[in-house]
Scaffold this motif. Sequence first.
Motif, PDB file in Angstrom:
ATOM      1  N   VAL A   1      13.890  10.813  -4.052  1.00 48.41           N
ATOM      2  CA  VAL A   1      13.006   9.679  -3.783  1.00 48.41           C
ATOM      3  C   VAL A   1      11.574  10.063  -4.165  1.00 48.41           C
ATOM      4  CG1 VAL A   1      12.196   8.023  -2.061  1.00 48.41           C
ATOM      5  CG2 VAL A   1      14.458   9.068  -1.804  1.00 48.41           C
ATOM      6  N   THR A   2      10.924   9.216  -4.973  1.00 53.69           N
ATOM      7  CA  THR A   2       9.509   9.410  -5.308  1.00 53.69           C
ATOM      8  C   THR A   2       8.710   8.231  -4.787  1.00 53.69           C
ATOM      9  OG1 THR A   2      10.020  10.667  -7.316  1.00 53.69           O
ATOM     10  CG2 THR A   2       7.819   9.709  -7.150  1.00 53.69           C
ATOM     11  N   ILE A   3       7.728   8.540  -3.959  1.00 44.90           N
ATOM     12  CA  ILE A   3       6.834   7.520  -3.403  1.00 44.90           C
ATOM     13  C   ILE A   3       5.461   7.721  -4.034  1.00 44.90           C
ATOM     14  CG2 ILE A   3       5.803   6.617  -1.262  1.00 44.90           C
ATOM     15  CD1 ILE A   3       8.237   7.848   0.215  1.00 44.90           C
ATOM     16  N   GLY A   4       4.688   6.655  -4.165  1.00 41.51           N
ATOM     17  CA  GLY A   4       3.355   6.805  -4.743  1.00 41.51           C
ATOM     18  C   GLY A   4       2.456   5.638  -4.421  1.00 41.51           C
ATOM     19  N   THR A   5       1.293   5.677  -5.001  1.00 37.78           N
ATOM     20  CA  THR A   5       0.299   4.625  -4.784  1.00 37.78           C
ATOM     21  C   THR A   5      -0.401   4.306  -6.094  1.00 37.78           C
ATOM     22  OG1 THR A   5      -1.677   3.999  -3.530  1.00 37.78           O
ATOM     23  CG2 THR A   5      -1.500   6.300  -4.158  1.00 37.78           C
ATOM     24  N   PHE A   6      -0.949   3.107  -6.180  1.00 39.39           N
ATOM     25  CA  PHE A   6      -1.746   2.716  -7.339  1.00 39.39           C
ATOM     26  C   PHE A   6      -3.236   2.920  -7.095  1.00 39.39           C
ATOM     27  CE2 PHE A   6       1.810  -0.565  -7.304  1.00 39.39           C
ATOM     28  CZ  PHE A   6       2.645   0.213  -8.092  1.00 39.39           C
ATOM     29  N   SER A   7      -3.608   3.327  -5.892  1.00 44.60           N
ATOM     30  CA  SER A   7      -5.023   3.340  -5.500  1.00 44.60           C
ATOM     31  C   SER A   7      -5.734   4.642  -5.832  1.00 44.60           C
ATOM     32  CB  SER A   7      -5.141   3.068  -3.994  1.00 44.60           C
ATOM     33  OG  SER A   7      -4.467   4.069  -3.261  1.00 44.60           O
TER      34      SER A   7
ATOM     35  N   VAL B   1       9.405  12.941  -2.166  1.00 47.00           N
ATOM     36  CA  VAL B   1       8.075  13.410  -2.576  1.00 47.00           C
ATOM     37  C   VAL B   1       7.093  12.248  -2.605  1.00 47.00           C
ATOM     38  CG1 VAL B   1       6.713  14.462  -4.421  1.00 47.00           C
ATOM     39  CG2 VAL B   1       8.997  15.319  -3.937  1.00 47.00           C
ATOM     40  N   ASP B   2       5.955  12.430  -1.935  1.00 52.45           N
ATOM     41  CA  ASP B   2       4.852  11.474  -2.032  1.00 52.45           C
ATOM     42  C   ASP B   2       3.950  11.947  -3.169  1.00 52.45           C
ATOM     43  OD1 ASP B   2       2.684   9.847  -1.835  1.00 52.45           O
ATOM     44  OD2 ASP B   2       2.114  10.427   0.193  1.00 52.45           O
ATOM     45  N   ASP B   3       3.988  11.211  -4.268  1.00 49.84           N
ATOM     46  CA  ASP B   3       3.278  11.613  -5.491  1.00 49.84           C
ATOM     47  C   ASP B   3       1.931  10.922  -5.645  1.00 49.84           C
ATOM     48  OD1 ASP B   3       4.136  13.649  -7.096  1.00 49.84           O
ATOM     49  OD2 ASP B   3       4.855  12.382  -8.712  1.00 49.84           O
ATOM     50  N   ALA B   4       1.328  10.513  -4.534  1.00 52.35           N
ATOM     51  CA  ALA B   4       0.091   9.721  -4.580  1.00 52.35           C
ATOM     52  C   ALA B   4      -0.996  10.371  -5.425  1.00 52.35           C
ATOM     53  CB  ALA B   4      -0.421   9.477  -3.157  1.00 52.35           C
ATOM     54  N   HIS B   5      -1.268  11.660  -5.180  1.00 50.67           N
ATOM     55  CA  HIS B   5      -2.390  12.334  -5.854  1.00 50.67           C
ATOM     56  C   HIS B   5      -1.963  13.065  -7.117  1.00 50.67           C
ATOM     57  CE1 HIS B   5      -5.378  11.618  -2.662  1.00 50.67           C
ATOM     58  NE2 HIS B   5      -4.335  11.681  -1.853  1.00 50.67           N
TER      59      HIS B   5
ATOM     60  N   SER C   1       0.854  -1.187   0.000  1.00 48.12           N
ATOM     61  CA  SER C   1       0.000   0.000   0.000  1.00 48.12           C
ATOM     62  C   SER C   1       0.887   1.233   0.000  1.00 48.12           C
ATOM     63  CB  SER C   1      -0.935   0.026   1.219  1.00 48.12           C
ATOM     64  OG  SER C   1      -0.208   0.351   2.395  1.00 48.12           O
ATOM     65  N   GLY C   2       0.309   2.368  -0.372  1.00 46.25           N
ATOM     66  CA  GLY C   2       1.041   3.625  -0.311  1.00 46.25           C
ATOM     67  C   GLY C   2       1.409   3.995   1.113  1.00 46.25           C
ATOM     68  N   TYR C   3       0.547   3.663   2.060  1.00 46.90           N
ATOM     69  CA  TYR C   3       0.820   3.934   3.475  1.00 46.90           C
ATOM     70  C   TYR C   3       2.069   3.181   3.921  1.00 46.90           C
ATOM     71  CZ  TYR C   3      -0.751   5.484   8.111  1.00 46.90           C
ATOM     72  OH  TYR C   3      -0.860   6.119   9.316  1.00 46.90           O
ATOM     73  N   LEU C   4       2.142   1.897   3.555  1.00 46.84           N
ATOM     74  CA  LEU C   4       3.307   1.093   3.919  1.00 46.84           C
ATOM     75  C   LEU C   4       4.569   1.594   3.231  1.00 46.84           C
ATOM     76  CD1 LEU C   4       1.709  -2.470   3.804  1.00 46.84           C
ATOM     77  CD2 LEU C   4       2.399  -1.206   5.843  1.00 46.84           C
ATOM     78  N   ALA C   5       4.425   2.112   2.016  1.00 47.72           N
ATOM     79  CA  ALA C   5       5.583   2.664   1.314  1.00 47.72           C
ATOM     80  C   ALA C   5       6.141   3.864   2.069  1.00 47.72           C
ATOM     81  CB  ALA C   5       5.198   3.059  -0.114  1.00 47.72           C
ATOM     82  N   ASN C   6       5.264   4.775   2.481  1.00 42.28           N
ATOM     83  CA  ASN C   6       5.731   5.976   3.185  1.00 42.28           C
ATOM     84  C   ASN C   6       6.413   5.634   4.510  1.00 42.28           C
ATOM     85  OD1 ASN C   6       5.419   8.320   1.667  1.00 42.28           O
ATOM     86  ND2 ASN C   6       3.243   8.444   2.074  1.00 42.28           N
TER      87      ASN C   6
END
Length: 377
Positions: A218-224, A192-196, A95-100
């Motif tokens: 570092v770029t973090i993100g989510t597929f959700s 950077v958290d690029d989720a949205h 999950s994106g939460y676990l990634a962060n």
Amino acid sequence: MKNQGLYRQLRAISPSQTSGKSYVDGMKSIVASSNNYLGLAEDQRLTDEAVKIMKEYGIGSTGSRLTTGNTIWHEKLEQRIAEFKKEEAALVFSSGYLANIGVISSLAGEGDVILSDQLNHASIIDGCRLSKAKTSIYRHINMEDLREKLMHSQHYRRRFIVTDGVFSMDGDIAPLREIKTLADMYNAYVIVDDAHATGVLGENGRGTGDHFDVAVDVTIGTFSKSIGTEGGFVAGSRSLIDYLRNRARSYIFQTALPPSIMEATIKAIDIIESSPQLQVHLQHLIRSIRNEFLDYGFDVRGEQTPILPVVIGDSEQAMAFSKELEKNGVFAPAIRPPSVPQRESRIRMTVMATYIEEDIQQICKAFYKVGKQLEVI
């Protein structure tokens, strides 16, 4: 919590056969609060890919990535993310939460300092807490405050600036070019958290860095969100990814996502990259609805992103506003503290590229009617 108007309850959402509509606790509504910005969560092409792999591999992954849960599809997706984000390598989390929490707590340690935006997502906040680093909060997208805190942080071993690319409750964009300039000036790393932002900003939806033509560490993100599936990722240098594969606890000890989700995600990225008209259409709808709300007299936050928060203020009034919207066939829950500051409760209106003209008219009419009824406008 009930007395303060902060009690939360779950709502059951199920699909409707009518385009753009869903059932919320049995009542047909337009969902105006989804993170499914490009509408890919219901795209039949993704479903077909997932079913194809599910028939071959089954439902579950059977274990963590480092034991029995790794498949060729996990590795193919990581390669695809790296290509999409123009990075050397990538790592998939469940999950994106676990990634962060995994990335931040693994990179920052004792003797380091994390400079975190005031309105960063809860998963970033928790990642900072789990690390052994000192956390210094700078005022929301205030570059002068960030500069001052960087100046007074030179005695720490390392400095990490961590920020959302697009802020989930305000819909505004981090000034990444200015952040990177300050990072270079004061020898800091940028996360950077690029989720949205992924799928929404930048060429072919590559995100905030591409939007500003800035490279971060570092770029973090989510597929959700825009991608429409499930899971999270981090992209960066090969040495970074190799390090996280061996150190990030939320990667090492978490059961892997099923391979069917990996293949569906690859398909979604292919669609986003090859269909720039989705982004163009989404931006058109964002401008149209935002301008309509501003003309009505609403206090609207956000710009250039699908997140259009309509600030109401009092939490109970925000709840009443949401309930009245639902009576008019629009589902957009109220967002209250602690998700947002006190006296800034809001309706977090979000835009989907799959809205048709009839949907937009219904949403705008409902907001105007309820705004007048409750004397918000």
